[in-house]
Write an enzyme that holds these catalytic residues in place. Structure first.
Site, mmCIF file in Angstrom:
data_model
loop_
_atom_site.group_PDB
_atom_site.id
_atom_site.type_symbol
_atom_site.label_atom_id
_atom_site.label_comp_id
_atom_site.label_asym_id
_atom_site.label_seq_id
_atom_site.Cartn_x
_atom_site.Cartn_y
_atom_site.Cartn_z
ATOM 1 N N CYS A 59 19.991 38.019 -17.686
ATOM 2 C CA CYS A 59 20.208 38.386 -16.279
ATOM 3 C C CYS A 59 20.426 39.890 -16.115
ATOM 4 O O CYS A 59 20.371 40.407 -15.003
ATOM 5 C CB CYS A 59 21.347 37.575 -15.683
ATOM 6 S SG CYS A 59 22.838 37.654 -16.646
ATOM 7 N N ARG A 113 18.730 42.290 -18.210
ATOM 8 C CA ARG A 113 17.670 43.100 -18.810
ATOM 9 C C ARG A 113 16.400 42.311 -19.082
ATOM 10 O O ARG A 113 16.456 41.097 -19.334
ATOM 11 C CB ARG A 113 18.160 43.727 -20.117
ATOM 12 C CG ARG A 113 18.568 42.712 -21.175
ATOM 13 C CD ARG A 113 19.130 43.351 -22.414
ATOM 14 N NE ARG A 113 20.453 43.892 -22.197
ATOM 15 C CZ ARG A 113 20.753 45.180 -22.179
ATOM 16 N NH1 ARG A 113 19.835 46.070 -22.401
ATOM 17 N NH2 ARG A 113 21.988 45.579 -21.971
ATOM 18 N N GLN A 154 27.235 37.116 -25.934
ATOM 19 C CA GLN A 154 26.064 36.367 -25.475
ATOM 20 C C GLN A 154 24.731 36.995 -25.887
ATOM 21 O O GLN A 154 23.815 36.300 -26.306
ATOM 22 C CB GLN A 154 26.114 36.300 -23.964
ATOM 23 C CG GLN A 154 25.985 34.895 -23.425
ATOM 24 C CD GLN A 154 26.049 34.922 -21.908
ATOM 25 O OE1 GLN A 154 26.509 35.877 -21.297
ATOM 26 N NE2 GLN A 154 25.565 33.860 -21.304
ATOM 27 N N GLY A 207 39.250 24.981 -7.828
ATOM 28 C CA GLY A 207 38.015 25.714 -7.609
ATOM 29 C C GLY A 207 37.004 25.329 -8.685
ATOM 30 O O GLY A 207 37.395 24.964 -9.804
ATOM 31 N N GLU A 251 32.303 30.313 -10.051
ATOM 32 C CA GLU A 251 32.021 31.166 -11.211
ATOM 33 C C GLU A 251 33.264 31.480 -12.051
ATOM 34 O O GLU A 251 33.255 31.380 -13.273
ATOM 35 C CB GLU A 251 31.452 32.491 -10.699
ATOM 36 C CG GLU A 251 30.096 32.826 -11.271
ATOM 37 C CD GLU A 251 29.617 34.130 -10.691
ATOM 38 O OE1 GLU A 251 29.873 35.162 -11.315
ATOM 39 O OE2 GLU A 251 28.987 34.101 -9.611
HETATM 40 N N1 LIG Z 1 32.963 36.341 -9.462
HETATM 41 C C1 LIG Z 1 33.708 37.282 -9.983
HETATM 42 O O1 LIG Z 1 33.258 38.101 -10.800
HETATM 43 C C2 LIG Z 1 35.179 37.353 -9.622
HETATM 44 C C3 LIG Z 1 36.039 38.083 -10.445
HETATM 45 C C4 LIG Z 1 37.408 38.086 -10.136
HETATM 46 C C5 LIG Z 1 37.878 37.386 -9.038
HETATM 47 N N2 LIG Z 1 37.020 36.728 -8.206
HETATM 48 C C6 LIG Z 1 37.604 36.005 -7.083
HETATM 49 O O2 LIG Z 1 37.741 34.643 -7.484
HETATM 50 C C7 LIG Z 1 37.560 33.795 -6.357
HETATM 51 C C8 LIG Z 1 36.501 32.758 -6.686
HETATM 52 O O3 LIG Z 1 35.300 33.467 -6.955
HETATM 53 P P1 LIG Z 1 34.028 32.736 -7.534
HETATM 54 O O4 LIG Z 1 33.081 33.812 -7.959
HETATM 55 O O5 LIG Z 1 34.441 31.711 -8.498
HETATM 56 O O6 LIG Z 1 33.476 32.050 -6.199
HETATM 57 P P2 LIG Z 1 32.411 30.884 -6.070
HETATM 58 O O7 LIG Z 1 31.615 30.762 -7.293
HETATM 59 O O8 LIG Z 1 31.748 31.117 -4.754
HETATM 60 O O9 LIG Z 1 33.336 29.588 -5.938
HETATM 61 C C9 LIG Z 1 34.197 29.469 -4.868
HETATM 62 C C10 LIG Z 1 35.051 28.244 -5.035
HETATM 63 O O10 LIG Z 1 35.995 28.249 -3.959
HETATM 64 C C11 LIG Z 1 35.982 26.983 -3.325
HETATM 65 N N3 LIG Z 1 36.320 27.125 -1.915
HETATM 66 C C12 LIG Z 1 35.721 27.873 -0.977
HETATM 67 N N4 LIG Z 1 36.339 27.742 0.194
HETATM 68 C C13 LIG Z 1 37.375 26.857 0.004
HETATM 69 C C14 LIG Z 1 38.358 26.307 0.830
HETATM 70 N N5 LIG Z 1 38.448 26.619 2.127
HETATM 71 N N6 LIG Z 1 39.243 25.456 0.310
HETATM 72 C C15 LIG Z 1 39.178 25.134 -0.987
HETATM 73 N N7 LIG Z 1 38.266 25.607 -1.828
HETATM 74 C C16 LIG Z 1 37.364 26.470 -1.334
HETATM 75 C C17 LIG Z 1 34.572 26.501 -3.498
HETATM 76 O O11 LIG Z 1 34.594 25.115 -3.324
HETATM 77 P P3 LIG Z 1 33.283 24.289 -2.839
HETATM 78 O O12 LIG Z 1 32.529 24.085 -4.079
HETATM 79 O O13 LIG Z 1 33.819 23.074 -2.258
HETATM 80 O O14 LIG Z 1 32.562 25.185 -1.863
HETATM 81 C C18 LIG Z 1 34.277 26.929 -4.924
HETATM 82 O O15 LIG Z 1 34.794 26.015 -5.839
HETATM 83 C C19 LIG Z 1 37.195 34.676 -5.205
HETATM 84 O O16 LIG Z 1 38.331 34.895 -4.396
HETATM 85 C C20 LIG Z 1 36.750 35.983 -5.848
HETATM 86 O O17 LIG Z 1 37.006 37.098 -5.025
HETATM 87 C C21 LIG Z 1 35.694 36.678 -8.514
#
Ligand SMILES: NC(=O)c1ccc[n+]([C@@H]2O[C@H](COP(=O)([O-])OP(=O)(O)OC[C@H]3O[C@@H](n4cnc5c(N)ncnc54)[C@H](OP(=O)(O)O)[C@@H]3O)[C@@H](O)[C@H]2O)c1
Length: 421
Positions: A50, A52, A114, A187, A190
């Site tokens: 993803c 390169r 990886q 949750g 990702e």
């Molecule tokens: N991605 C990164 O690199 C990263 C790094 C550090 C922190 N974060 C933070 O970690 C959090 C999760 O990120 P992610 O990348 O894992 O997001 P994601 O892949 O979009 O997953 C979001 C998760 O939140 C759940 N969700 C959304 N709205 C909800 C609600 N109202 N009530 C209960 N559950 C709900 C979703 O459930 P459904 O499946 O039911 O929609 C899903 O399981 C975010 O706040 C993000 O800012 C992300």
């Protein structure tokens, strides 16, 4: 080098992800066929992740424009976009880059593991369909070995580094006998995947709750854990000792009230790790007795610190790579002389065998013991005459003296010298 090793790449370093995606090669087998047919490359290996898309190639003469043209035709891109996005290196530079890849120095997350697996898969499939040959197979096998050695000796890949594994590490550090405790992951996105992977790797059992039970079930099928109904957990936190919360909910899922109620019936503590941004755990829960709360900022800070330790190792690794490139380059150059050496040994062996049979016939010798002695004598004579010049040819090739190899080819009447081997 008589043969050139080239590397053409489009990576996250020069191109944002949405641009990078456009360079993705869909049909790998066809791509190998096209590159070999139209770019003057007689060996190829493609590494695609993803972050390169990289082409390594071997050729006596190559044409960069043709490489771009072929890649453009495979992706439907205009050739001009390659000028802005593509990096190119040959020989020493290409080898150096490959070692940076295998040792994790060119990765977005320094030292991540990886990429090594992805490179192993790339060379395995290139080998299977014969897209690669002696040069690239040797190069990749050696580069993978060197990369693994560098990772092991420097420790660059060691230690938790993602927010997920750092969160698990923090739970381990703060909770005694975590294995005996009940863990809940809220949750199924990702970040939860990173947490689950780390829990799984360390052998912890955990429950998973997501808004829809179907999503939790699907998540647990691949990531491990036990799916639990969302409503059930939201009203029953008292059953858990550790909560990892990673959702994009725009409000507090874990409130002061819920945790206060949960702690009433508990005789042991609770650790809550809120990985969400914005937060989905009310900060006030930290004031409840027996509750330890860590939020994303604190976890990210630990990741950052950990990263610094890795960064400190970069200079040392670069020095090792510089030394290893020279060795790798010598073994690539040595391969240039191998077809000639092999052919000479084969011809001489045929001659020896022919003359031996002739002599044995003339002697009318039947005694196995005597035949064996004569045979060993012929072998020893051949070996003592041929070994030194052959080793010198190899050495000259290693030292980048193609003229010596050329002259030797003439002396030994080696005709295949100019063909791709
Ligand atoms: N991605 C990164 O690199 C990263 C790094 C550090 C922190 N974060 C933070 O970690 C959090 C999760 O990120 P992610 O990348 O894992 O997001 P994601 O892949 O979009 O997953 C979001 C998760 O939140 C759940 N969700 C959304 N709205 C909800 C609600 N109202 N009530 C209960 N559950 C709900 C979703 O459930 P459904 O499946 O039911 O929609 C899903 O399981 C975010 O706040 C993000 O800012 C992300």
């Amino acid at each position: 080098m008589n043969q050139n090793i080239i590397n053409a790449r489009v990576t996250f370093r020069n191109s944002p992800i949405h641009i990078l995606e456009k360079f993705t090669i869909k049909n790998m087998e066809n791509a190998y066929e096209q590159f070999k047919k139209h770019s003057g490359l007689d060996e190829c290996v493609i590494i695609q992740t993803c972050n390169r898309i990289e082409l390594f190639g071997k050729s006596k003469t190559y044409d960069l424009d043709k490489i771009k043209k072929t890649w453009a035709s495979l992706t439907g891109l205009e050739e001009e976009v390659f000028d802005e996005n593509m990096e190119f290196g040959e020989n020493q530079e290409a080898l150096h880059h490959l070692l940076k890849l295998t040792s994790g120095l060119d990765s977005m997350v320094l030292g991540e593991e990886q990429i090594l697996g992805q490179i192993k898969n790339s060379i395995t499939s290139a080998r299977e369909i014969k897209a690669s040959g002696k040069h690239l197979n040797t190069l990749f096998d050696k580069a993978i070995r060197i990369g693994t050695r560098i990772r092991n000796s420097s420790g660059i890949s060691r230690g938790g580094i993602s927010v997920g594994s750092m969160a698990v590490k923090l739970a381990e550090e703060n909770i005694d006998e975590l294995k005996t405790k009940r863990i809940l992951l809220i949750g199924a996105g990702e970040v939860s995947t990173l947490v689950a992977k780390s829990l799984q790797r360390r052998g912890y059992a955990f429950d998973v709750a997501s808004r829809t039970i179907g999503r939790s079930q699907a998540f647990c099928e691949t990531m491990g854990g036990t799916p639990i109904k969302f409503e059930e957990v939201l009203s029953g936190f008292e059953n858990y000792n550790v909560l990892f919360v990673a959702t994009t909910a725009p409000y507090f899922l874990v409130t002061h009230e819920k945790i206060t109620n949960a702690m009433k019936d508990k005789n042991n503590g609770m650790m809550i790790l809120d990985l969400s941004n914005p937060r989905t755990v009310d900060e006030k829960v930290a004031t409840i007795g027996g509750v330890k709360l860590m939020n994303l900022d604190q976890i990210a800070e630990m990741v950052e610190k950990n990263m610094k330790t890795r960064l400190n190792k970069v200079k040392t690794i670069e020095n090792i790579i510089n030394e290893e490139v020279a060795v790798l380059e010598a073994s690539m150059k040595r391969l240039d002389a191998e077809p000639l050496v092999k052919e000479v040994f084969k011809n001489i062996e045929n001659l020896r065998e022919k003359e031996l049979q002739k002599a044995l016939q003339m002697l009318g010798e039947k005694d196995e013991k005597k035949i064996k002695i004569i045979e060993e004598l012929t072998k020893a004579v051949v070996e003592s005459i041929v070994s030194t010049p052959m080793n010198n040819i190899r050495k000259a090739s290693e030292q980048g003296k193609p003229d010596v190899v050329k002259l030797a080819s003439k002396l030994f009447d080696y005709k295949k010298q100019n063909q791709a081997d």
